[in-house]
Write an enzyme that holds these catalytic residues in place. Sequence first.
Site: not given
Length: 387
Positions: A289, A213, A239, A316, A338, A266
């Site tokens: 998200d 990430d 990511e 997310h 996640e 996200e």
Amino acid sequence: MKIQSIRCVQIRVPEGKPRPKPTRPPWSDEAEVANPMSKFPRYKRYRPSWLPDRWSSVWVQVTAEDGTYGLGMTSFGRACAAIIEDHFAPRLVGEECLAIEKCWDMMFRMSKPYGTVGIASSAISGVDLALWDLAGKLQRKPVYELLGGAARDRIFAYATGNDVDWQKEIGFRAVKLACPYGPTDGLRGLEENERLVARARETVGDEIEIMLDCYMAFDVEYTVRLAERLRRYRLKWMEEYLIPEDLDGHVAVRERIPWQTLATGEHMYTPFPFAFLAQRRAVDILQPDIHWVGGLTACRKICAIAEAAGLEVILHGGGLTQFGLHLTAAMPNTPWAEYWGPPPGIRPEDYTTPWGPAVMQDSCLFPTPGDGFGLQIEESWIEPFPM
Ligand SMILES: [Mg+2]
């Protein structure tokens, strides 16, 4: 059945038995994480030094004429609550509770004068999730059944965080590292980033997937250089390497490293940027998200956009809350969830709350049973939101 009231609330869970203590401080206490503010030395070292710290979670309670209510959750404290209470709530009262697409469209359009993205789309998310919870309660069904029924009986969850030895020990079969350094750290940073991934690969072996990430910290050039350097560690995906507004940059990264699986989303809001990325196949995995992008209604649209382009959606933070799990359980192209990995020494079964994370077993999750989102929240825990 019409909407009678909408208000922002907070949930105060009574003290239960104390959680076990971590056996060592979690990685997130100290670790440097590359981020969009890394170019400013004053704020480079520690991400929480610049993130807003007085904005709590915002819960939304939507009550129907018969007194049935639904709860939704979002972020960004008073700023978000002001949009919900001052603007959306009075204009949605009197609408049909089950006309969720209409209510979403109204909020999307009402927010145009000040912009629908960011805090406004988080406000939409809170109201939208409460409407879905209410719809499930009114129809006495879990939300994943309202979406057409469960597409899978177990959801594969991956762990986020750099305590990979602990994540492996408690059974996760995929782990995501936070990248510590970016363009301002030069060649030494590239080398340190490689060292982190090499150590993780050594710790977890070849049977566990590793992702990286990059939290909006890079530019196109740095993303390409780091990906090339890390190719031999077989990352499952890279990511959020660019700031979200640089949509053409995402196309450029795709062209320069076509072999690397790419994921982002996200900090993108509404379905529109996802449609842009999908049309150009600039990433492989979309990561909205559900608490920020515009709620379940926006996520469902994004899943359809992704499906038409042959892409996957991995929410997310979605493994962490019941809200995300219901969507992930129901959609055909949402294979993973996640999960923010528990600190070393704390087992997943001691890490749950009444709204998530759900209990993880063998790296898998499923929503807890119940109508709506199945939130196990008592009415007496609901308090007015402090404005
Ligand atoms: Mg991320």
